[in-house]
Write a protein that holds these residues in place. Sequence first.
Motif, mmCIF file in Angstrom:
data_model
loop_
_atom_site.group_PDB
_atom_site.id
_atom_site.type_symbol
_atom_site.label_atom_id
_atom_site.label_comp_id
_atom_site.label_asym_id
_atom_site.label_seq_id
_atom_site.Cartn_x
_atom_site.Cartn_y
_atom_site.Cartn_z
ATOM 1 N N LYS A 97 4.879 7.689 3.527
ATOM 2 C CA LYS A 97 5.267 6.609 2.608
ATOM 3 C C LYS A 97 4.176 6.311 1.577
ATOM 4 N N PHE A 98 3.036 6.990 1.705
ATOM 5 C CA PHE A 98 1.928 6.745 0.785
ATOM 6 C C PHE A 98 1.588 7.992 -0.022
ATOM 7 N N GLU A 99 2.606 8.827 -0.236
ATOM 8 C CA GLU A 99 2.332 10.114 -0.884
ATOM 9 C C GLU A 99 2.906 10.211 -2.288
ATOM 10 N N ASP A 100 2.165 10.905 -3.156
ATOM 11 C CA ASP A 100 2.709 11.317 -4.451
ATOM 12 C C ASP A 100 3.358 12.690 -4.306
ATOM 13 N N ALA A 101 2.851 13.458 -3.370
ATOM 14 C CA ALA A 101 3.396 14.786 -3.032
ATOM 15 C C ALA A 101 2.910 15.072 -1.612
ATOM 16 N N PRO A 102 3.561 15.995 -0.888
ATOM 17 C CA PRO A 102 3.084 16.268 0.479
ATOM 18 C C PRO A 102 1.599 16.617 0.505
ATOM 19 N N GLY A 103 0.852 15.865 1.284
ATOM 20 C CA GLY A 103 -0.587 16.125 1.407
ATOM 21 C C GLY A 103 -1.439 15.431 0.360
ATOM 22 N N LEU A 104 -0.813 14.740 -0.580
ATOM 23 C CA LEU A 104 -1.570 14.042 -1.634
ATOM 24 C C LEU A 104 -1.260 12.546 -1.568
ATOM 25 N N LYS A 105 -2.273 11.754 -1.175
ATOM 26 C CA LYS A 105 -2.027 10.321 -0.967
ATOM 27 C C LYS A 105 -2.262 9.505 -2.235
ATOM 28 N N ASN A 106 -1.476 8.415 -2.347
ATOM 29 C CA ASN A 106 -1.614 7.488 -3.465
ATOM 30 C C ASN A 106 -2.626 6.414 -3.054
ATOM 31 N N ILE A 107 -3.804 6.491 -3.638
ATOM 32 C CA ILE A 107 -4.922 5.631 -3.222
ATOM 33 C C ILE A 107 -4.616 4.149 -3.503
ATOM 34 N N GLU A 108 -3.968 3.873 -4.625
ATOM 35 C CA GLU A 108 -3.652 2.474 -4.963
ATOM 36 C C GLU A 108 -2.722 1.859 -3.910
ATOM 37 N N LYS A 109 -1.716 2.629 -3.508
ATOM 38 C CA LYS A 109 -0.789 2.131 -2.471
ATOM 39 C C LYS A 109 -1.528 1.849 -1.161
ATOM 40 N N LEU A 110 -2.457 2.744 -0.822
ATOM 41 C CA LEU A 110 -3.226 2.563 0.419
ATOM 42 C C LEU A 110 -4.115 1.316 0.335
ATOM 43 N N LYS A 111 -4.720 1.104 -0.846
ATOM 44 C CA LYS A 111 -5.581 -0.075 -1.017
ATOM 45 C C LYS A 111 -4.772 -1.360 -0.873
#
Length: 212
Positions: A186-200
């Motif tokens: 649920k925090f991905e822009d693509a498989p294996g690539l995380k969206n840092i802003e969403k995580l923050k």
Amino acid sequence: MEIKVCGMRELGNIQSLIAEVKADWMGLIFYPKSPRYVSEDRATELKGIAVKKVGVFVNETEVEILRKVGLFQLSAIQLHGNESAEFVKKLSEQTTSELWKVISVSEKIDWKSLAAYLPYVSKFLFDTATKAHGGSGRKFDWSVLETYPFDKGFLLSGGLDEESVEEIAALQRQIPQLEGVDLNSKFEDAPGLKNIEKLKKFKQKLLSQEAI
Ligand SMILES: O=C(O)c1ccccc1N[C@@H]1O[C@H](COP(=O)(O)O)[C@@H](O)[C@H]1O
């Protein structure tokens, strides 16, 4: 509450996770059928990074797990398949890395069957049962955890997102053995690539809920 971010593999993305999210754990998926699979050629660049690494394995052999522990310097081993307590016992005799046993939840949990793992695991991790084993983005019915009978801590997983935060905090107030969350698809822009802003945002919201 601890935060594990799973399914990462890009060095720049991981460096941002360390600097900006300060996650407690970072998961590397070593299940070849996963779209987040980490190949061995990443080992050198990911070896020295400043976050505790968890290797995620699905019904892998002992030899291969232990080889990856050395290659990637894994602090923990997440067993995400049908690994028996006997298998986990044998592994525990050969490594000092933490062992986490994943329990795939469909309906009720047979707590008695989990007791055999207790001497060998550092924690349990509860995830939604799916054919692909993990990374489904789907939640299970967390009310099954209300009868959790052990002192051992566990992580909650399966489709967690920013909207889950209030419920996670409420669950933790009810069950203090809930010691962390595992964030993935649920925090991905693509498989294996995380969206840092969403995580923050997730972390900030969780911290504000914990203060309540
Ligand atoms: O993410 C995967 O591709 C994966 C594949 C096989 C086993 C585990 C996997 N990931 C784990 O799945 C859970 C839940 O992820 P999600 O939030 O539902 O996407 C998490 O524990 C990951 O470690």
